[in-house]
Scaffold this motif. Structure first.
Motif, short mmCIF file in Angstrom:
data_model
loop_
_atom_site.label_atom_id
_atom_site.label_comp_id
_atom_site.label_asym_id
_atom_site.label_seq_id
_atom_site.Cartn_x
_atom_site.Cartn_y
_atom_site.Cartn_z
N LEU A 220 0.87 -1.17 0.00
CA LEU A 220 0.00 0.00 0.00
C LEU A 220 0.91 1.22 0.00
CD1 LEU A 220 -2.79 -0.62 2.60
CD2 LEU A 220 -2.94 1.13 0.87
N ALA A 221 0.89 2.00 -1.07
CA ALA A 221 1.70 3.20 -1.15
C ALA A 221 0.86 4.38 -0.65
CB ALA A 221 2.16 3.44 -2.58
N MET A 222 1.23 4.91 0.50
CA MET A 222 0.47 6.00 1.11
C MET A 222 0.98 7.36 0.62
SD MET A 222 0.26 4.72 5.08
CE MET A 222 2.03 4.78 5.29
N ASP A 223 0.07 8.31 0.57
CA ASP A 223 0.42 9.69 0.24
C ASP A 223 0.11 10.53 1.47
OD1 ASP A 223 1.09 12.02 -1.01
OD2 ASP A 223 -0.73 12.14 -2.23
N LEU A 224 1.05 10.56 2.40
CA LEU A 224 0.83 11.27 3.67
C LEU A 224 0.92 12.78 3.49
CD1 LEU A 224 2.89 8.99 6.08
CD2 LEU A 224 0.43 9.06 5.81
N PRO A 225 0.08 13.51 4.21
CA PRO A 225 0.11 14.98 4.10
C PRO A 225 1.43 15.54 4.62
CG PRO A 225 -1.62 14.25 5.63
CD PRO A 225 -0.92 13.03 5.13
N GLU A 226 1.90 16.60 3.95
CA GLU A 226 3.14 17.27 4.37
C GLU A 226 3.00 17.78 5.81
OE1 GLU A 226 6.08 17.62 2.77
OE2 GLU A 226 5.25 16.41 1.14
N GLY A 227 4.06 17.70 6.57
CA GLY A 227 4.07 18.23 7.93
C GLY A 227 3.49 17.30 8.98
N LYS A 228 2.81 16.25 8.58
CA LYS A 228 2.20 15.32 9.53
C LYS A 228 2.79 13.92 9.41
CE LYS A 228 -2.34 17.42 9.97
NZ LYS A 228 -3.76 17.15 9.99
N ARG A 229 3.82 13.77 8.63
CA ARG A 229 4.31 12.45 8.29
C ARG A 229 4.69 11.59 9.49
NH1 ARG A 229 7.11 13.14 2.44
NH2 ARG A 229 5.14 13.55 1.49
N ALA A 230 5.55 12.07 10.35
CA ALA A 230 6.05 11.24 11.46
C ALA A 230 4.92 10.81 12.39
CB ALA A 230 7.13 11.98 12.23
N GLY A 231 4.13 11.76 12.86
CA GLY A 231 3.04 11.43 13.77
C GLY A 231 1.95 10.60 13.12
N TYR A 232 1.57 10.97 11.92
CA TYR A 232 0.54 10.22 11.20
C TYR A 232 0.99 8.79 10.96
CZ TYR A 232 -3.63 12.62 9.44
OH TYR A 232 -4.86 13.17 9.30
N TYR A 233 2.22 8.66 10.52
CA TYR A 233 2.76 7.34 10.21
C TYR A 233 2.73 6.44 11.44
CZ TYR A 233 5.82 3.88 8.03
OH TYR A 233 6.34 2.73 7.50
N ALA A 234 3.15 6.97 12.58
CA ALA A 234 3.15 6.19 13.82
C ALA A 234 1.73 5.77 14.20
CB ALA A 234 3.79 6.99 14.95
N GLN A 235 0.76 6.67 14.05
CA GLN A 235 -0.63 6.33 14.36
C GLN A 235 -1.16 5.25 13.44
OE1 GLN A 235 -2.53 10.20 13.96
NE2 GLN A 235 -2.84 10.30 16.17
N ILE A 236 -0.83 5.33 12.18
CA ILE A 236 -1.30 4.34 11.21
C ILE A 236 -0.71 2.97 11.51
CG2 ILE A 236 -1.21 3.67 8.78
CD1 ILE A 236 -1.36 6.75 8.21
N VAL A 237 0.58 2.92 11.77
CA VAL A 237 1.22 1.64 12.08
C VAL A 237 0.63 1.04 13.35
CG1 VAL A 237 3.41 0.55 12.74
CG2 VAL A 237 3.34 2.14 10.81
N LYS A 238 0.36 1.88 14.33
CA LYS A 238 -0.25 1.41 15.58
C LYS A 238 -1.66 0.88 15.31
CE LYS A 238 -1.27 2.78 20.30
NZ LYS A 238 -1.24 3.85 21.29
N ALA A 239 -2.44 1.59 14.52
CA ALA A 239 -3.80 1.15 14.19
C ALA A 239 -3.79 -0.15 13.40
CB ALA A 239 -4.52 2.24 13.41
N LEU A 240 -2.80 -0.33 12.56
CA LEU A 240 -2.69 -1.55 11.76
C LEU A 240 -2.37 -2.77 12.62
CD1 LEU A 240 -0.72 -0.34 8.64
CD2 LEU A 240 -3.01 -1.32 8.65
N ALA A 241 -1.66 -2.56 13.72
CA ALA A 241 -1.21 -3.66 14.57
C ALA A 241 -2.34 -4.60 14.96
CB ALA A 241 -0.50 -3.13 15.80
N GLY A 242 -3.51 -4.07 15.22
CA GLY A 242 -4.62 -4.91 15.63
C GLY A 242 -5.50 -5.39 14.50
N LYS A 243 -5.30 -4.87 13.30
CA LYS A 243 -6.20 -5.16 12.18
C LYS A 243 -5.58 -5.99 11.06
CE LYS A 243 -9.45 -1.96 13.38
NZ LYS A 243 -10.22 -2.25 14.49
N ALA A 244 -4.34 -5.69 10.72
CA ALA A 244 -3.69 -6.34 9.58
C ALA A 244 -2.23 -6.64 9.91
CB ALA A 244 -3.77 -5.44 8.35
N ALA A 245 -1.77 -7.78 9.48
CA ALA A 245 -0.38 -8.19 9.75
C ALA A 245 0.55 -7.50 8.76
CB ALA A 245 -0.25 -9.70 9.63
N LEU A 246 1.35 -6.59 9.25
CA LEU A 246 2.32 -5.88 8.43
C LEU A 246 3.56 -6.77 8.27
CD1 LEU A 246 2.62 -3.13 7.07
CD2 LEU A 246 3.62 -2.26 9.18
#
Length: 174
Positions: free
Chosen positions: A12-38
């Motif tokens: 999945l190639a994400m297009d993260l908004p500028e300026g929110k990359r680090a925090g957004y990315y961490a939230q997404i990875v955390k949310a994925l932990a319970g839903k999909a095996a990365l």
């Protein structure tokens, strides 16, 4: 011929908004932990072992309003020797896995072709193909055991060179 081959992965190639990359990315990875095996990741690319696992991640992308595109990859077996154009067609992930883009790259092995009625020279064929290689996985002792990655547009060329050296090409269309 060696049985080591590339394995298809689903990204999945994400297009993260500028300026929110680090925090957004961490939230997404955390949310994925319970839903999909990365399986793996690299920058804004999330990699999954199956198409179903990638599908399970799609609601997370919608929840966070992240634009994304599906992408298929081929994971090459280690060890991998990369060539000068590799970065245009693949990457090495955070976990040191080597991937190429499945829509741009074809993977093959050379094999002697007894039907041609002459001595096969897979080493000569591999030497002739060298300038077109994107990556090479030496899986055994000789050229016939090497797993080769080239641009898909060069498939006919590889077939012709193989025939000229008494070989045929076994394509891995995974």
């Amino acid at each position: 011929m060696n049985t080591i081959k590339p394995s298809r992965k689903f990204a999945l190639a994400m297009d993260l908004p500028e300026g929110k990359r680090a925090g957004y990315y961490a939230q997404i990875v955390k949310a994925l932990a319970g839903k999909a095996a990365l399986y793996d990741r690299e920058k804004e690319l999330l990699i999954f072992a199956t198409e179903e696992e990638r599908s399970e991640a799609e609601p997370i992308m919608e929840q966070y309003a992240i634009p994304w595109e599906p992408m298929d990859l081929l994971q090459l077996p280690a060890p991998v020797q990369t060539y000068r154009t590799f970065d245009d067609f693949g990457f090495i992930s955070r976990l040191d896995n080597v991937y190429v883009y499945a829509d741009l790259i074809s993977v093959f092995q050379l094999a002697p072709d007894q039907a041609l009625g002459r001595q096969a020279e897979p080493q000569g064929a591999l030497a002739q193909l060298d300038e077109h290689l994107v990556a090479l996985c030496p899986t055994g002792s000789g050229a016939a055991d090497a797993l080769c990655a080239i641009e898909t547009q060069h498939r006919e060329l590889a077939d012709g060179i193989a025939r000229a050296y008494g070989c045929h090409v076994h394509w891995y269309d995974t």
